[in-house]
Each structure stands twice: as structure tokens, then as C-alpha cells.
Design a protein around this motif. Structure first.
Motif, PDB file in Angstrom:
ATOM      1  N   LEU A  59       0.826  -1.196   0.000  1.00 37.92           N
ATOM      2  CA  LEU A  59       0.000   0.000   0.000  1.00 37.92           C
ATOM      3  C   LEU A  59       0.870   1.260   0.000  1.00 37.92           C
ATOM      4  O   LEU A  59       1.765   1.406   0.832  1.00 37.92           O
ATOM      5  CB  LEU A  59      -0.911   0.007   1.225  1.00 37.92           C
ATOM      6  CG  LEU A  59      -1.825   1.221   1.392  1.00 37.92           C
ATOM      7  CD1 LEU A  59      -2.741   1.393   0.186  1.00 37.92           C
ATOM      8  CD2 LEU A  59      -2.652   1.094   2.671  1.00 37.92           C
ATOM      9  N   PRO A  84      -5.725   3.723  -0.606  1.00 35.46           N
ATOM     10  CA  PRO A  84      -6.147   2.485  -1.259  1.00 35.46           C
ATOM     11  C   PRO A  84      -7.380   2.685  -2.124  1.00 35.46           C
ATOM     12  O   PRO A  84      -8.257   3.486  -1.795  1.00 35.46           O
ATOM     13  CB  PRO A  84      -6.457   1.558  -0.077  1.00 35.46           C
ATOM     14  CG  PRO A  84      -6.839   2.489   1.029  1.00 35.46           C
ATOM     15  CD  PRO A  84      -5.995   3.713   0.844  1.00 35.46           C
ATOM     16  N   TYR A 144      -4.291  -4.813  -0.675  1.00 32.50           N
ATOM     17  CA  TYR A 144      -2.942  -4.266  -0.525  1.00 32.50           C
ATOM     18  C   TYR A 144      -2.255  -4.918   0.671  1.00 32.50           C
ATOM     19  O   TYR A 144      -2.907  -5.352   1.625  1.00 32.50           O
ATOM     20  CB  TYR A 144      -2.979  -2.753  -0.296  1.00 32.50           C
ATOM     21  CG  TYR A 144      -3.595  -1.967  -1.420  1.00 32.50           C
ATOM     22  CD1 TYR A 144      -2.822  -1.503  -2.481  1.00 32.50           C
ATOM     23  CD2 TYR A 144      -4.955  -1.680  -1.414  1.00 32.50           C
ATOM     24  CE1 TYR A 144      -3.396  -0.777  -3.519  1.00 32.50           C
ATOM     25  CE2 TYR A 144      -5.540  -0.952  -2.439  1.00 32.50           C
ATOM     26  CZ  TYR A 144      -4.755  -0.501  -3.484  1.00 32.50           C
ATOM     27  OH  TYR A 144      -5.331   0.219  -4.510  1.00 32.50           O
ATOM     28  N   LYS A 168      -8.315  -4.503   2.522  1.00 37.67           N
ATOM     29  CA  LYS A 168      -9.180  -4.153   1.393  1.00 37.67           C
ATOM     30  C   LYS A 168     -10.257  -3.209   1.916  1.00 37.67           C
ATOM     31  O   LYS A 168     -11.008  -3.564   2.830  1.00 37.67           O
ATOM     32  CB  LYS A 168      -9.844  -5.386   0.784  1.00 37.67           C
ATOM     33  CG  LYS A 168     -10.706  -5.060  -0.434  1.00 37.67           C
ATOM     34  CD  LYS A 168     -11.519  -6.266  -0.907  1.00 37.67           C
ATOM     35  CE  LYS A 168     -12.701  -6.532  -0.011  1.00 37.67           C
ATOM     36  NZ  LYS A 168     -13.631  -7.562  -0.556  1.00 37.67           N
ATOM     37  N   TYR A 172      -7.011   4.093   7.631  1.00 35.64           N
ATOM     38  CA  TYR A 172      -7.871   4.015   6.448  1.00 35.64           C
ATOM     39  C   TYR A 172      -9.295   3.594   6.793  1.00 35.64           C
ATOM     40  O   TYR A 172     -10.113   3.382   5.897  1.00 35.64           O
ATOM     41  CB  TYR A 172      -7.261   3.023   5.453  1.00 35.64           C
ATOM     42  CG  TYR A 172      -5.808   3.319   5.164  1.00 35.64           C
ATOM     43  CD1 TYR A 172      -5.446   4.331   4.277  1.00 35.64           C
ATOM     44  CD2 TYR A 172      -4.794   2.603   5.802  1.00 35.64           C
ATOM     45  CE1 TYR A 172      -4.113   4.622   4.033  1.00 35.64           C
ATOM     46  CE2 TYR A 172      -3.451   2.884   5.550  1.00 35.64           C
ATOM     47  CZ  TYR A 172      -3.126   3.895   4.675  1.00 35.64           C
ATOM     48  OH  TYR A 172      -1.798   4.187   4.439  1.00 35.64           O
TER      49      TYR A 172
END
Length: 389
Positions: free
Chosen positions: A46, A50, A56, A76, A185
Motif C-alpha cells: 500500500l 487504497p 494491498y 481491502k 484508512y
């Protein structure tokens, strides 16, 4: 019993790694040539933001596998505002004898390598249209430390060549390092599923509280699903505390011969109806019944008698779960596989298999249906009648 005698009596090499079952399933789907390419697949590292729906790698600094080599995990980001923390399986080491025998071409007790990215292509992590979790964000945690994802120590042992080696029981260190990176994330999910198979199922029960409190305290809809994680030994607390060196709050929960029962019971007492707890297993699990024979008498053996013993242990496990955890969900499934030796044993694990969503074992419900319904507040049990036979 000495290691030499154990070795002499071990007639078969046996691999406990649940990912072997994924490989078997894949062979029937894509064929041998496709399988070779499939197993070589590696997610890209990554870098930057993403893309939704793409896998990743994240390789946190300082993480390592049992053999000291690099470790990584996978992420993901999905379309839905829902998250799965997904623990892979792959055996375990509980003493010097097992520590000296990692998985290789000849067999062994635990995986010491993390290059199993292909494991996210099937089962609960897959993008298959039949998979109800295909659009969820998934944090997939490979397993290569022999400590049920919960260790933070280093164990010295003598290998089969007589050389001193270090087994890095760094599962907890790896997991926490990855989670700190991955949470960058993850915005603010409304739903959390913590799930794992085999050693990852044990890891799920051991680490669920840590995941909830450290990373997702604001999530109100939480489900914990343990797949194929039943092994009995009076040494769990000692192994966790002194060999794996788990955090004290983890080892302190281990008060009986059933590490999963202890962990899930503790979880239920702390959270009550705020979380939903699920446990599933095949009726005569070949891998677990084989490994249990090592705990019982120091010899790995795959026999119908071991399957009988596992059935009885499973029936008691389910009864204890139902007594200790109000509204626990159970799924027992039966798919006898008669191998060339005529042994009537059942497959090990379901989460990493296409059968997770593709096969309805009980009352026209797949294991995927069972988990989705629980996530939505409808907790049920299936296959309990199998334990009465």
C-alpha cells in the motif's frame, strides 16, 4: 515420552495449516496450472490511498514471522461502512518438540511464513457475488508465529540438526503494529465482525476484547465468530504465559483446559448482550482430532477413534458455551470425507472455503447466512441434532 520415541511413532507427516484446505478447494475450481499462478499472487504494498475493492499489503516496521523473516498483513477497503478483522490459521507450537517442527514439505506443526496472500481470494474475504461480505472492509491478518496471534516473546529451542534457534512468538506484536497502520484508512464503521479460522479462531477469541476496546470502542454492532477452534490441554495458561508471553490480561483468562471457552466466557461476562458470539465446527474435525491426539498422548495420529473423541469433546464444548453464554449461536456441520484409509472424519474450517457461502448444511442456511443473520440481530443455532446421535 522422549522426542525420539515420539518421532519413531509418528507414522505420518501431518499438516495442520487450514490454508491447505483452501488449496484443495481451489484445485477443483481453477485446475493445476491456474493453481500454480494463483498461489504466487501477492498483493501490492500500500502506497498512498487504497482503491476501493483492491487488496494491498501493509508491512509494519519491526514485525516478523516465527523464523525471523518479514511479516505483513492485508487490507481491502470496501463499499460498505462495515469492517471484518479476519485472523488466518496455521497450527501452533506449544513446547520444544513442536517448536522444532515448523511446516515444510515433510509436514510439521505450525506455519512460519506469511506469504499466503492467496488466502483472501476465497471464502469470507472473497469478491464472489454470493459472498454477503464482499463489499465490507477487511483487515486480514496472516499467521506465522505459532502463538495463536497472541504472543510477544522469543522462545529458544534446539532444531532437528542440534542447533540453537529462536522462535519469534510475535503474533500480538504483529497484530497491534498492523492495526495501528490500518486504522488510518478506517473512518467510523457502524458494524464490526471479528472472525477467524483454526488458529485464527483461537486468536479471535483471545483478541476480540483487545480489538473492541483499543480500536473500535464506538461501534455498537459487534459480532465475534470462531471457526474450528477446539483443543483441550491443562497447559494453556503456562504456555501462554511462559512460552508465548502473551499480555497478562490474556493469559489470566485461561483457567481451564479449554482456551476458547475461557476466552469467550470472559468476553461474554464483560460485554453481555452488547456483542454477539458465534462458534462453529465440523462434527469430526480431522485436523483438530489429530492435533488433540498429540496433547493426549504425545503422538500425532489420524484415526476414527480420535474423531469419536472429538465428537464428545465438541458436544461438551457446545453445552458449556450454552450454559456460560446466553444467546450464543452455534453451527455444527457434517460432511464426512472417506479417504483411502476409510476414515470417517470431517473437513477442518469453513471460513476460507467456497462452501462458506456455497453450501447449506442445515435448514437451508449456509454458514454465511448464519453469520449475516447474527450481525443483523437474529442469532440462531444449527446442527445441534448431530451432537445427539
Amino acid at each position: 515420552m522422549s522426542n525420539k520415541i515420539k518421532k519413531k511413532k509418528m507414522k505420518k507427516r501431518w499438516k495442520i495449516s487450514a490454508l491447505v484446505l483452501v488449496i484443495i478447494a481451489i484445485i477443483g475450481v481453477v485446475g493445476y496450472v491456474g493453481l500454480q499462478n494463483f498461489l504466487k499472487w501477492k498483493a501490492p504494498e500500500l502506497s498512498g490511498e487504497p482503491k476501493v475493492g483492491e487488496w494491498y499489503r501493509i508491512t509494519p516496521e519491526g514485525t516478523k514471522s516465527a523464523n525471523g523473516k518479514d511479516w505483513h498483513s492485508l487490507i481491502k477497503v470496501g463499499k460498505e461502512n462495515k469492517v471484518i478483522v479476519y485472523f488466518f490459521g496455521g497450527g501452533l507450537a506449544v513446547d520444544e518438540y513442536t517448536a522444532a517442527r515448523p511446516l515444510n514439505d515433510d509436514g510439521g506443526f505450525y506455519a512460519d511464513y506469511a506469504d499466503v496472500d492467496f488466502g483472501v481470494k476465497f471464502g469470507i474475504a472473497s469478491n464472489n457475488k454470493e459472498n454477503p461480505f464482499k463489499d465490507w472492509t477487511i483487515l486480514a491478518i496472516p499467521y506465522s508465529t505459532g502463538d495463536l496471534h497472541a504472543g510477544s516473546g522469543e522462545y529458544e529451542y534446539t532444531d532437528l540438526n542440534g542447533n540453537k534457534q529462536i522462535l519469534y512468538h510475535n503474533g500480538y506484536i504483529n497484530y497491534t503494529s498492523f492495526m495501528k497502520e490500518a486504522m488510518k484508512y478506517i473512518p467510523n464503521p457502524d458494524t464490526l465482525l471479528i472472525a477467524g479460522f483454526s488458529a485464527g479462531g483461537f486468536g479471535t477469541s483471545l483478541l476480540a476484547d483487545d480489538i473492541i476496546t483499543q480500536y473500535f470502542p464506538q461501534v455498537n454492532n459487534v459480532t465475534v465468530a470462531v471457526d474450528s477452534s477446539l483443543l483441550l490441554t491443562d497447559t494453556w495458561h503456562d504456555v501462554a504465559e511462559n512460552m508465548w508471553q502473551t499480555p497478562k490480561e490474556i493469559s489470566d483468562r485461561l483457567v481451564s483446559d479449554n482456551i476458547t471457552l475461557d476466552s469467550l466466557t470472559s468476553l461474554s461476562k464483560k460485554y453481555g448482550n452488547k456483542i454477539k458470539i458465534l462458534f462453529g465446527s465440523s462434527l469430526r474435525d480431522e485436523a483438530l482430532s489429530t492435533y488433540q491426539s498429540y496433547f493426549r498422548n504425545g503422538i500425532l495420529s489420524t484415526t476414527n477413534e480420535n474423531g469419536d473423541i472429538y465428537e464428545k469433546d465438541l458436544a461438551k464444548m457446545v453445552a458449556d458455551l450454552q450454559e456460560n453464554i446466553p444467546n450464543v449461536g452455534i453451527y455444527i456441520w457434517n460432511e464426512i470425507e472417506k479417504n483411502k484409509d476409510g476414515k470417517n472424519l470431517t473437513p477442518h474450517t469453513i471460513l476460507p472455503s467456497p462452501n462458506f457461502y456455497g453450501k447449506k448444511y442445515s435448514e437451508d442456511k449456509s454458514i454465511a447466512d448464519w453469520i449475516v443473520n447474527a450481525v443483523n440481530g437474529n442469532i440462531n443455532s444449527y446442527g445441534l441434532d448431530l451432537l445427539d446421535k
